[in-house]
Design a protein around this motif. Structure first.
Motif, PDB file in Angstrom:
ATOM      1  N   THR A 174       7.881  71.519 143.831  1.00 60.99           N
ATOM      2  CA  THR A 174       8.526  70.982 142.626  1.00 60.99           C
ATOM      3  C   THR A 174      10.008  70.751 142.861  1.00 60.99           C
ATOM      4  N   GLY A 175      10.615  71.625 143.655  1.00 61.35           N
ATOM      5  CA  GLY A 175      12.025  71.434 143.990  1.00 61.35           C
ATOM      6  C   GLY A 175      12.229  70.172 144.796  1.00 61.35           C
ATOM      7  N   PHE A 176      11.339  69.926 145.737  1.00 56.98           N
ATOM      8  CA  PHE A 176      11.423  68.712 146.553  1.00 56.98           C
ATOM      9  C   PHE A 176      11.254  67.466 145.692  1.00 56.98           C
ATOM     10  N   VAL A 177      10.264  67.503 144.808  1.00 56.76           N
ATOM     11  CA  VAL A 177      10.032  66.360 143.917  1.00 56.76           C
ATOM     12  C   VAL A 177      11.259  66.114 143.047  1.00 56.76           C
ATOM     13  N   ASN A 178      11.894  67.196 142.620  1.00 58.39           N
ATOM     14  CA  ASN A 178      13.094  67.089 141.793  1.00 58.39           C
ATOM     15  C   ASN A 178      14.185  66.268 142.483  1.00 58.39           C
ATOM     16  N   THR A 179      14.342  66.459 143.790  1.00 62.89           N
ATOM     17  CA  THR A 179      15.414  65.768 144.510  1.00 62.89           C
ATOM     18  C   THR A 179      15.176  64.269 144.633  1.00 62.89           C
ATOM     19  N   ILE A 180      13.945  63.830 144.422  1.00 68.73           N
ATOM     20  CA  ILE A 180      13.632  62.407 144.561  1.00 68.73           C
ATOM     21  C   ILE A 180      14.403  61.556 143.554  1.00 68.73           C
ATOM     22  N   SER A 181      14.811  62.171 142.445  1.00 66.54           N
ATOM     23  CA  SER A 181      15.542  61.409 141.428  1.00 66.54           C
ATOM     24  C   SER A 181      16.873  60.878 141.954  1.00 66.54           C
ATOM     25  N   MET A 182      17.402  61.483 143.021  1.00 66.40           N
ATOM     26  CA  MET A 182      18.627  60.944 143.608  1.00 66.40           C
ATOM     27  C   MET A 182      18.379  59.565 144.209  1.00 66.40           C
ATOM     28  N   VAL A 183      17.163  59.382 144.724  1.00 64.26           N
ATOM     29  CA  VAL A 183      16.782  58.082 145.302  1.00 64.26           C
ATOM     30  C   VAL A 183      16.257  57.136 144.230  1.00 64.26           C
ATOM     31  N   SER A 184      15.426  57.672 143.340  1.00 62.63           N
ATOM     32  CA  SER A 184      14.776  56.816 142.339  1.00 62.63           C
ATOM     33  C   SER A 184      15.656  56.489 141.141  1.00 62.63           C
ATOM     34  N   HIS A 185      16.672  57.330 140.870  1.00 63.32           N
ATOM     35  CA  HIS A 185      17.506  57.131 139.689  1.00 63.32           C
ATOM     36  C   HIS A 185      18.991  56.904 140.010  1.00 63.32           C
ATOM     37  N   SER A 186      19.571  57.832 140.779  1.00 64.72           N
ATOM     38  CA  SER A 186      21.021  57.779 141.008  1.00 64.72           C
ATOM     39  C   SER A 186      21.450  56.564 141.824  1.00 64.72           C
ATOM     40  N   ARG A 232      14.904  83.198 135.973  1.00 61.42           N
ATOM     41  CA  ARG A 232      15.857  82.429 136.784  1.00 61.42           C
ATOM     42  C   ARG A 232      15.534  82.555 138.274  1.00 61.42           C
ATOM     43  N   GLY A 233      15.139  83.748 138.689  1.00 59.61           N
ATOM     44  CA  GLY A 233      14.765  83.925 140.084  1.00 59.61           C
ATOM     45  C   GLY A 233      13.523  83.134 140.446  1.00 59.61           C
ATOM     46  N   TRP A 234      12.527  83.156 139.561  1.00 62.43           N
ATOM     47  CA  TRP A 234      11.270  82.448 139.790  1.00 62.43           C
ATOM     48  C   TRP A 234      11.476  80.931 139.778  1.00 62.43           C
ATOM     49  N   MET A 235      12.428  80.473 138.973  1.00 60.77           N
ATOM     50  CA  MET A 235      12.694  79.040 138.833  1.00 60.77           C
ATOM     51  C   MET A 235      13.850  78.570 139.717  1.00 60.77           C
ATOM     52  N   LYS A 236      14.295  79.420 140.648  1.00 65.19           N
ATOM     53  CA  LYS A 236      15.512  79.147 141.402  1.00 65.19           C
ATOM     54  C   LYS A 236      15.470  77.821 142.150  1.00 65.19           C
ATOM     55  N   VAL A 237      14.374  77.527 142.816  1.00 67.31           N
ATOM     56  CA  VAL A 237      14.292  76.288 143.597  1.00 67.31           C
ATOM     57  C   VAL A 237      14.423  75.078 142.683  1.00 67.31           C
ATOM     58  N   PHE A 238      13.737  75.130 141.538  1.00 69.86           N
ATOM     59  CA  PHE A 238      13.779  74.007 140.601  1.00 69.86           C
ATOM     60  C   PHE A 238      15.174  73.829 140.011  1.00 69.86           C
ATOM     61  N   SER A 239      15.796  74.927 139.565  1.00 66.63           N
ATOM     62  CA  SER A 239      17.119  74.819 138.947  1.00 66.63           C
ATOM     63  C   SER A 239      18.185  74.438 139.977  1.00 66.63           C
ATOM     64  N   LEU A 294      21.853  70.379 142.164  1.00 63.57           N
ATOM     65  CA  LEU A 294      22.233  69.613 143.343  1.00 63.57           C
ATOM     66  C   LEU A 294      22.207  68.119 143.038  1.00 63.57           C
ATOM     67  N   ASN A 295      21.181  67.669 142.335  1.00 61.80           N
ATOM     68  CA  ASN A 295      21.092  66.263 141.929  1.00 61.80           C
ATOM     69  C   ASN A 295      22.324  65.850 141.136  1.00 61.80           C
ATOM     70  N   ARG A 296      22.694  66.689 140.185  1.00 65.49           N
ATOM     71  CA  ARG A 296      23.778  66.356 139.271  1.00 65.49           C
ATOM     72  C   ARG A 296      25.135  66.412 139.979  1.00 65.49           C
ATOM     73  N   ARG A 297      25.356  67.439 140.813  1.00 65.47           N
ATOM     74  CA  ARG A 297      26.611  67.530 141.559  1.00 65.47           C
ATOM     75  C   ARG A 297      26.770  66.352 142.524  1.00 65.47           C
ATOM     76  N   THR A 298      25.694  66.031 143.220  1.00 63.53           N
ATOM     77  CA  THR A 298      25.737  64.948 144.199  1.00 63.53           C
ATOM     78  C   THR A 298      25.997  63.611 143.523  1.00 63.53           C
ATOM     79  N   THR A 299      25.289  63.358 142.436  1.00 62.27           N
ATOM     80  CA  THR A 299      25.476  62.107 141.701  1.00 62.27           C
ATOM     81  C   THR A 299      26.890  62.013 141.158  1.00 62.27           C
ATOM     82  N   PHE A 300      27.389  63.111 140.611  1.00 60.23           N
ATOM     83  CA  PHE A 300      28.738  63.123 140.044  1.00 60.23           C
ATOM     84  C   PHE A 300      29.778  62.796 141.110  1.00 60.23           C
ATOM     85  N   LEU A 301      29.722  63.485 142.240  1.00 57.58           N
ATOM     86  CA  LEU A 301      30.738  63.291 143.272  1.00 57.58           C
ATOM     87  C   LEU A 301      30.667  61.887 143.867  1.00 57.58           C
ATOM     88  N   ALA A 302      29.467  61.398 144.113  1.00 63.25           N
ATOM     89  CA  ALA A 302      29.311  60.046 144.661  1.00 63.25           C
ATOM     90  C   ALA A 302      29.856  59.009 143.689  1.00 63.25           C
TER      91      ALA A 302
END
Length: 239
Positions: free
Chosen positions: A31-43, A156-163, A168-176
């Motif tokens: 799920t964490g990996f899928v989450n990062t795809i939004s940088m390619v598909s959206h950002s 929070r620990g269980w959801m760490k990869v997802f959060s 990471l998506n938001r920080r990366t998009t913001f800085l770029a």
């Protein structure tokens, strides 16, 4: 008598949502990996294209946008950048208003400049770079079950990869987005440095909220607020 709507909107409903989210999205690298795809598909599409009728996008082109995202991803991957205290260390200044040696060392470590560190701090303080989707799904922003510190820590620990990947998506998009817009405005030469920084920061915030989602209750239709239909809408923004 307690209505179904009241039941689902209360603690029982919060428990159902929490159980659903942690079961489906927690403890999974996938799920964490899928989450990062939004940088390619959206950002990247947002930054590379521009719609003159709606004002949507940045219009920087695919190559430049993809390059900016790749570079920003490399600079924003550290877990510590999630925390406000670390961002404050990154922007610390001495009595004369100059960056401290420790702050400069951190900026060099992450490959960012003083103005980039400053706007990242401001966006962190505003909550723009936090795990907004995670907060909305598990209800951390509204207390309830998550007011229990022990339970909150486990979730929070269980959801760490997802959060982490969401932030990471938001920080990366913001800085770029900030870098692209700042460099564009500097090349135009029409604004002061402070005006350029402010304008670029506003564009970057808009890029994050538009491409990565604004999950506040105000951004949901009436049908998705406080009744049984909120469960149908639960993942709608995620999609």
């Amino acid at each position: 008598d307690v209505s179904t709507e009241d039941l689902l909107s209360g603690e029982a409903g919060s428990f159902i949502k929490l159980l659903t989210v942690t079961s489906q999205l927690g403890g999974s690298v996938a799920t964490g990996f899928v989450n990062t795809i939004s940088m390619v598909s959206h950002s990247i599409p947002y930054l590379s294209t521009y719609n003159a009728k709606t004002g949507y996008g940045g219009g920087f082109g695919l190559t430049k946008s993809a390059g900016a995202m790749t570079r920003a991803l490399r600079h924003m991957k550290n877990f510590k950048l999630e925390t406000l205290t670390h961002m404050q260390e990154l922007t610390a200044k001495d009595s004369k208003g100059n960056p401290t040696p420790e702050a400069l060392a951190l900026q060099t470590k992450y490959g960012i400049t003083q103005d980039e560190a400053q706007v990242l701090l401001e966006a962190t303080e505003q909550g723009v770079l936090q795990a907004a989707q995670f907060n909305a799904l598990v209800g951390t922003a509204r207390g309830g079950l998550m007011a229990n510190k022990n339970l909150a820590g486990v979730v929070r620990g269980w959801m760490k990869v997802f959060s982490y990947t969401e932030q990471l998506n938001r920080r990366t998009t913001f800085l770029a987005a900030y870098r692209l817009q700042r460099d564009k405005l500097q090349a135009a030469g029409d604004l002061t440095q402070n005006e350029i920084q402010k304008s670029a920061e506003e564009f970057a915030i808009r890029a994050v909220n538009t491409s990565q989602g604004e999950y506040g209750m105000f951004n949901r239709p009436a049908m998705a607020r406080g009744n049984v239909l909120q469960y149908i809408f639960m993942y709608k923004q995620f999609v």
